[in-house]
Design a protein around this motif. Structure first.
Motif: not given
Length: 1017
Positions: A759-761, A835-837, A863-864, A925-927
């Motif tokens: 999901f993405l927001n 907020q992540p992608k 995101g960061m 912030a990717t993981y």
């Protein structure tokens, strides 16, 4: 066998007495003296054995369940009319006459009707095929795959649209839960929790995860509008265990685990620190440091401080019942400690439920959930000393005692040794929280299609907090000791009256109408006293009268009420066309007269396309449903009494005496109202190949208006405070995808299934206090961007030798306006979003001949993140590179190492300046994380047959087995990319006093090895 042979009776009377005893025993215990044992195997439509199927002797309380291979054995009382009832969720029940047989094999077939009845919605249940709103369900089995003390963390990555993040790595901390993003700027964005049908205020940590049967998350307005003014942030419905028809069953679920550090922060050792200190050349060595260098001695303060922790859980339940009465009684104990001293969470739980039929038309039930939660060390953090003490200091004296002042001879001489925290008399911080949540219901069947139901809830919570920080601890570093006590309690009641009409006309028209009238009221108070100079450490916070002075004393009180009316109509035509219409009206005491009532309409449409005749020739598509919903909800962002304005106390001098007066610090606003959210939702539900592959796709848009903000009044107003108004707007839109697949299913019992969600927001602020205002830097809000942004200077490298415009070794910042002057008004920009992608999770399960293996993973992309560990801030100088303290092992600049990553050590007190050091702590912030790996084995029933145990499963679990994959932050040397705290003044670009999540040096994340078993008698 025991024989009763009374020696004093004559021989004839002995025979008569023995016969009388035999007749009495047979009449009282026909199940022991007149019975047959029936065995068999239960299989599904593919011939695979089905575990957990309920087998009941009809009309009695005698029952059992099938084992992992689908086999069962049951003692059936003799009788010509004995019938066995086989039932399992999602399959049609079967009734099979015994007729004297001792072996009965049964094959169950799937039932769409049975499967769809288990979905819980607000104020009732619905068939899955009838659902029109956006709902995601997580059942007990999925929750158990992640053994944790807080159910929120078990949900992480398991439900599309539900973003769950840690707020602390300490035991007992509550996670942050966001459903479809942030809507409010000044109010809460937390969802409404409904426990067993009653709104639940307070901490989700008060709920024992082992008491939970299922969690249903309502996401769009057509599903949440039934809760009106509290539902714009989504609704989490939690359903707990209740008794079932069958023989009494005793179950025990328990595990014991070992917590070990997942890893250590990557710091400089003694040799590296000495080299760093020589380059900085700003602070001299102490005598101890010089001695350590001569001896080649180095201290790893993390190794010195960390000790293994434990995590253990024990739950016992007795349940059962007949057709008329069902009951469940249970108790639980949970405890978790960390690798640091004084940090732990303990919970004691007691619960009981009874459901009773009275005649053919009345049913009543009661449920009581009681928990005591004890949190130790929730606000203390010794990590600064652990990370910054020189590795050339020594932790112990030559006699083996704790070296209380390891930094003697340095500018930080008062710094205490963190090992002192292992002395329990020097400090204590504990919160004890009592929660009793009770609900009662009664149902009256007025007609066959009409019933009345009343729900009554009573909730009481008590919170006691005590804190003592001794002078000789790292928290005070020689300053006078400090103690504080805070006490509070709150209670609420809820009464709901429901009228439910359910009728099918002409076999095609099904109408369900629910009407509600409810009232809820809550009252609470709290007080806090802080003192200094307690006479002795052992007194701690237990007698504040033994202190030199009172530092502060405060108190708080509130009371509010809510009155509601609601009507909901569900219409189903031929299982093809669906309509849901909801209308709710809420009146609240928090709002001013003339502005208390608001209405919440919502509707939804559904079309079961797969039931159309033209789909009969498309066998590959077993399910296809289209949904659309639209509605209005709101957020109770206004605290009680906010519309009335406030007074504050201020001291005045009258000559040589003083007194207190009061002044207005905020003006009243009788027009204050809720924050309103309008939501549109489109959904697609599908199933392929007889539902071996299932999925849901959701698209939504939410627009929130009348957002509460505080406006600063001009000095001429004569009021120093702020003026609260409804003047902001935000928007959220996004996509959610949920998939489930049975990848392999072999006749030999091997199965492999996968559940995944993605999901993405995309959220953004569309209006602030004034339509002409595009940014509020003080609060960190920017029109056209998400609520949580990073607004700061942009680091583009390090000034190198020979470059003009800066000093070699300093941070080079981008000059946005080209005036050759770096200033915060013109050269800061939005660098990224928290907020992540997109984000999601995946769970894979494999089962074969009693063995089961599951792996739970989740991740975020884009995101960061903000790491205060790497930021060079004066307020938290872990990575200030000034040559004064130890810190992370970083690639810093020197003339022989012209890196562009970190500046040269020792360039002033803080080499990069207070406005620039924050730029060192921003990372992608990717993981991807493996949340848990679980391996279990179901002991065969043939092994257990003589033990009296009906089911026994043993398992081993490892939580957080690896560090995060694909993480830029972990590659740099950080421990984990998940948040561990909230930002503040040490995090520029977030707004003053910000509450946004950051990655801070906190209690290290642990890897947990668990062994447990589930046993049923």
């Amino acid at each position: 066998m025991m024989h009763f042979n009374p020696p004093l009776l004559p021989k004839g009377r002995k025979l008569a007495f023995s016969l009388w005893l035999s007749v009495l025993a047979i009449s009282l215990s026909p199940e022991l003296f007149g019975q047959i044992t029936v065995r068999g195997k239960i299989t599904d439509e593919s011939g695979t054995g089905m575990p957990g199927v309920n087998v009941l002797v009809k009309g009695t309380a005698v029952g059992t369940t099938s084992d992992a291979q689908g086999e069962y054995s049951i003692a059936v009382p003799e009788g010509s009319q004995r019938v066995l009832v086989f039932s399992f969720i999602g399959y049609a029940s079967q009734e099979v006459p015994v007729d004297g047989r001792t072996v009965i094999d049964v094959q169950l077939t799937p039932s769409v009707e049975a499967l769809s009845e288990v979905v819980v919605v607000g104020y009732g249940v619905q068939r899955k095929t009838d659902l029109t709103g956006s709902l995601v369900q997580v059942d007990q089995k999925a929750l158990a795959e992640v053994p944790v003390g807080n159910i929120g963390m078990a949900l992480q990555g398991r439900a599309a649209g539900v973003d769950i993040q840690r707020t602390s790595s300490r035991p007992g901390a509550n996670p942050q839960i966001r459903i479809r993003g942030n809507r409010s700027l000044g109010g809460t964005n937390d969802p409404l929790i409904v426990l067993d049908g009653i709104p639940f205020a307070g901490s989700i940590n008060d709920i024992n995860p082992n008491d939970i049967v299922s969690i249903n998350v309502l996401k769009d307005a057509s599903a949440t509008a039934i809760y009106g003014s509290r539902s714009s942030n989504g609704v989490i419905l939690i359903n707990t265990k209740r008794g079932k028809v069958g023989a009494p069953t005793l179950s025990y679920d328990g595990y014991v685990g070992l917590n070990t550090v997942l890893g250590k922060y990557d710091l400089m050792n003694g040799e590296e620190y000495a080299r760093f200190k020589d380059i900085a050349n700003t602070y001299p060595y102490t005598a101890t440091e010089i001695e350590s260098m001569l001896l080649g001695r180095s201290t790893d303060w993390q190794d010195v401080m960390y000790k293994n922790g434990i995590m253990t859980n024990h739950d016992i339940t007795v349940s059962g019942g007949s057709d008329e009465t069902q009951y469940s009684i249970g108790a639980g104990y949970f405890r978790e400690t960390t690798v640091l001293p004084g940090q732990a969470f303990t919970r004691y739980a007691l619960r009981a439920t009874i459901d009773q039929k009275v005649g053919n038309r009345i049913k009543i039930g009661i449920n009581t959930l009681n928990n005591v939660g004890i949190t130790d060390g929730e606000n203390v953090n010794p990590m600064f000393q652990i990370l910054t003490l020189s590795p050339l200091y020594v932790p112990y004296t030559e006699t083996g005692q704790i070296n209380e002042l390891p930094a003697i001879g340095s500018v930080d001489e008062p710094t205490r040794n963190p090992l002192l925290l292992y002395r329990e008399d020097l400090w204590k911080q504990q919160r004890r929280r009592l929660r009793t949540f009770n609900s009662l219901y009664g149902e009256l069947k007025i007609l066959n299609d009409l019933k009345y139901r009343i729900n009554v809830g009573l909730d009481y919570r008590q919170d006691e907090y005590g804190e003592y920080l001794g002078s000789n601890t790292p928290f005070r570093n020689g300053a006078v000791n400090q103690a504080a006590v805070e006490n509070g309690d709150a209670w609420s009641y809820t009464v709901e009256n429901l009228l439910i009409y359910d009728k099918t006309f002409a076999d095609k028209h099904t109408v369900n109408f629910t009407a509600l009238y409810s009232v809820q009221e809550e009252e609470g108070n709290s007080s806090r006293t802080t003192v200094e100079g307690v006479y002795a450490d052992y007194v701690q916070y237990y007698n504040l009268g033994l202190a030199d002075r009172i530092q502060s004393a405060t108190g708080n009180y509130y009371r509010w009420g809510l009155l509601s009316y609601m009507g909901r109509l569900n219409y189903n035509y031929a299982n093809r066309y669906l309509l849901t219409v909801t209308y709710r009206a809420d009146g609240s005491s928090r709002l001013a007269e003339g502005n208390k009532w608001f209405n919440y309409p919502a509707f939804a449409l559904g079309w079961n396309v797969h039931n159309e005749s033209f789909m009969s020739n498309v066998p590959v598509l077993s399910t296809l449903k289209l949904r659309f919903g639209y509605g209005l909800t709101s957020n109770q962002a206004i605290n009680p009494y906010s519309s009335l304005g406030n007074l504050s106390r201020i001291p005045y001098n009258f000559g040589s005496t003083g007194t207190f007066g009061f002044l207005v610090n905020s003006l009243p606003n009788k027009n204050l109202t809720w924050e309103f959210t309008r939501t549109a939702n489109i959904g697609f539900d599908f199933g392929l190949f007889t539902n071996r592959i299932t999925g849901t796709v959701e698209l939504y848009q939410q627009k929130t208006s009348d957002i509460l903000q505080n406006r600063q009044l001009p000095v001429t107003a004569g009021v120093p405070g702020v003026y609260a108004q409804n003047i902001g707007k935000t928007e959220n839109k996004g996509i959610e995808v949920t998939l489930g697949a049975i990848v392999l299913e072999r006749p030999n019992g091997f199965t492999w299934s996968v559940d995944a969600n993605f999901f993405l927001n995309r959220e953004k602020i569309t209006q602030l206090s004034d339509p002409t205002v595009t940014r509020d830097i003080v609060n960190g809000w920017h029109v056209g961007h998400p609520v949580d942004v990073i607004y700061d200077f942009e680091k583009i490298g390090i000034w190198q030798t020979g470059e003009s415009g800066g000093t070699p070794g300093q941070i080079k910042l981008r000059d946005l306006n080209g005036d050759n002057v770096i200033d915060p008004d013109n050269d800061r920009k939005i660098l990224g979003y928290l907020q992540p992608k997109w984000q999601g999770g995946i769970t894979t399960r494999i089962a074969y001949k009693g063995f089961d293996l599951s792996v739970v993973a989740f991740g975020r992309y884009g995101g960061m993140l903000v790491s205060t560990l790497y930021q060079a801030n004066i307020g938290f100088p872990v990575n200030s590179l000034e040559g004064r303290r130890n810190g992370p092992r970083v690639d810093y600049w020197t003339p022989t190492n012209p890196t562009n990553k970190y500046p040269k050590p020792g360039m002033g007190q803080v080499p990069v300046g207070p406005d620039q050091g924050s730029t060192l702590g921003y990372f992608d912030a990717t993981y991807l994380k493996i949340r848990s790996i679980n391996l279990g084995y179901q002991i065969p029933s043939s092994v257990l047959r003589r033990t009296g145990i009906s089911s026994l499963r043993v398992y081993a679990t490892v939580q957080s087995p690896f560090k995060a994959f694909f993480s830029e932050y972990v590659k740099e040397g950080g421990l984990d990319p998940e948040p561990t705290g909230r930002g503040g003044s040490v995090t520029p670009g977030f707004g003053a006093g910000s509450n946004r999540l950051t990655v801070q040096p906190n209690t290290p994340l642990t890897r947990t090895f668990i062994f447990g078993f589930n046993v049923r008698y």
